[in-house]
Design a protein around this motif. Structure first.
Motif, short mmCIF file in Angstrom:
data_model
loop_
_atom_site.label_atom_id
_atom_site.label_comp_id
_atom_site.label_asym_id
_atom_site.label_seq_id
_atom_site.Cartn_x
_atom_site.Cartn_y
_atom_site.Cartn_z
N ARG A 386 0.83 -1.21 0.00
CA ARG A 386 0.00 0.00 0.00
C ARG A 386 0.86 1.26 0.00
O ARG A 386 0.56 2.24 -0.69
N ALA A 387 1.94 1.24 0.77
CA ALA A 387 2.83 2.40 0.81
C ALA A 387 3.50 2.61 -0.55
O ALA A 387 3.62 3.73 -1.03
N ALA A 388 3.94 1.52 -1.17
CA ALA A 388 4.58 1.62 -2.48
C ALA A 388 3.60 2.12 -3.53
O ALA A 388 3.98 2.89 -4.41
N ARG A 389 2.35 1.72 -3.43
CA ARG A 389 1.35 2.19 -4.38
C ARG A 389 1.25 3.72 -4.35
O ARG A 389 1.20 4.37 -5.39
N ARG A 390 1.25 4.30 -3.15
CA ARG A 390 1.15 5.75 -3.06
C ARG A 390 2.33 6.42 -3.75
O ARG A 390 2.17 7.41 -4.47
N LEU A 391 3.51 5.89 -3.54
CA LEU A 391 4.70 6.48 -4.14
C LEU A 391 4.68 6.34 -5.67
O LEU A 391 5.03 7.27 -6.39
#
Length: 472
Positions: A386-391
């Motif tokens: 989920r964090a990588a998706r935002r980036l």
């Protein structure tokens, strides 16, 4: 563009069903005809290799809509009926029942079919494929405790079916012609994890195994004979060696076809009144910088929603961030992004364990030697994804994790740069940051929330669909 009064959708799967629902949600009150050669209402396929094959659920779990919701859509359903031709000049779809279905706009969502094995004996009754509800039910009857299943093909479908069969007490062997599992879909580190995972559950995995033919076995069953003469005995064979897009209807109608039906970012084909969505399309992916054909649950749903809005005259655009997932035993594998080549990954967690992530960086994406995240593979680590998706969604100008230090010291935490941290973050998914007791409690509560798999994904400001994360 003149507003349509009659829309025909060819294909009653994930893409066709979501297109129909989106049309009604957008206020279209005209006639919608959905043509599908299966007897079932619009449905999705992921449960077929898991819950349905395991016997934990019946086929109704695959249906996209409850009966009352489907009835409320007011569709003219042409089940067990196959579209055989498109007369573009007359704007008519012809079917195998001799019907002529007129349209103002047409959406082709014909999906794909299994790739057939072309070896002697592949037509024997012990050899099965898994694509439809009927396929899953027929195979389920043969997965009886103590029997033997041979899986030909070490891709997602074959491995999911292998995991399901082991849970039912079936002995399983997997034959893969390549030198690693899921070679087209995941990097070598993840392929190694998958091989170890299945071996730990008693699956015999044979890599570099070239199948030559099938022969009847003495005393019943079937033998798979390999190119080196080795025989592998089984009671049932499942073949999972890929799929083929169903482009014949479009090609015969004179539409442009390449790796699939060629469409633009609205799903429009070379005929402005005909759109296409799902597995069958060859689509432009600006994020990836190339055209691709995506074989995924996410793409079938979200591209269909954009195409439905566009054929009504809307300005929705589709620029997918590819997302694939698989559940095998107690492992949830998620892949976000689709690099042409998998470079060396930055590791978070222990690849020898049961939970880790691999981040793949693009050092050329940001000036000054900083690197943007191009893709991530997570094993039982959804917060990392989920964090990588935002980036990734913020684009190269935003994703500015320093690639040099973690590449040299993989055990250290890779954090987004200061200017991209979310405003007033309460629960950070990034390891290495302190988590309050309240934050932990809220995260646990969130994990118990019911799945909203039937909700409509959010759209971006430009009208494109923002992909959902998580499991279906």
């Amino acid at each position: 563009m003149t507003a349509p009064q009659s829309i025909v959708i060819v294909g009653a799967g994930q893409a066709g069903g979501w297109a129909a629902r989106t049309l009604r949600a957008a206020g279209f009150a005209g006639r919608i005809t959905v043509v599908g050669d299966e007897p079932h209402p619009p449905h999705e396929r992921p449960p077929l290799s898991k819950a349905v094959l395991a016997g934990a659920s019946e086929p109704a779990v695959c249906h996209l809509f409850k009966p009352e919701a489907l009835a409320a859509l007011g569709l003219d359903r042409a089940a067990r009926e196959r579209a055989t031709a498109i007369d573009r000049a007359a704007r008519v779809v012809l079917t195998d029942r001799g019907r002529r279905l007129g349209y103002d706009r047409l959406l082709i969502a014909t999906g794909s079919r299994v790739r057939q094995l072309a070896v002697p004996g592949a037509d024997r009754p012990e050899v099965h494929y898994l694509r439809t509800i009927a396929d899953a039910l027929a195979l389920r009857e043969r997965l009886v405790e103590g029997r033997r299943l041979l899986v030909v093909g070490g891709g997602w479908i074959g491995l999911e079916a292998a995991a399901t069969a082991r849970k039912r007490g079936v002995a399983v062997a997997v034959l893969e012609a390549a030198d690693r599992l899921c070679a087209r879909a995941v990097p070598a580190e993840v392929a190694t994890f998958l091989a170890r995972l299945h071996a730990s559950h008693g699956v015999e995995v044979r890599l570099g195994a070239k199948l030559d033919r099938f022969e009847p076995a003495c005393g019943g069953g079937i033998d798979a004979v390999l190119a080196d003469g080795t025989r592998v005995a089984a009671d049932t064979v499942l073949v999972g060696v890929g799929i083929v897009p169903n482009v014949e209807l479009a090609r015969e109608a004179g539409l442009e076809v390449a790796n699939g039906i060629v469409v633009d970012d609205q799903g429009r084909t070379s005929d402005p009144d005909i759109f296409a969505a799902g597995d069958v399309t060859d689509l432009p992916a600006a994020r990836l910088g190339r055209r691709v054909r995506l074989e995924s649950w996410q793409n079938a749903q979200e591209q269909a929603m954009v195409a439905a809005k566009a054929l009504l005259g809307g300005d929705a655009r589709y620029d997918p961030l590819p997302w694939f997932w698989s559940d095998q035993y107690d492992a949830n594998i998620q892949v976000l992004g689709m690099p042409e080549r998998w470079p060396a990954g930055v590791v978070r967690g222990d690849p020898a364990g049961t939970s880790f992530s691999l981040f793949y960086l693009r050092p050329d994406a940001v000036p000054d030697g900083e690197a943007a995240i191009e893709a991530v593979v997570s094993i039982n680590a959804p917060r990392d994804l989920r964090a990588a998706r935002r980036l990734i969604e913020q684009g190269p100008s935003g994703a500015c994790a320093d690639a040099r230090r973690p590449a040299e010291q993989p055990s250290e935490t890779v954090e987004p740069c200061r200017r991209l941290r979310p405003r007033a973050p309460r629960c950070s998914p990034w390891p290495g940051r302190a988590r309050s007791a309240r934050c932990t409690a809220r995260s646990r509560a969130a994990s118990r929330r019911p799945n909203r798999s039937t909700s409509v994904p959010r759209t971006t400001a430009s009208g494109g669909v923002r992909p959902r994360s998580g499991r279906t």
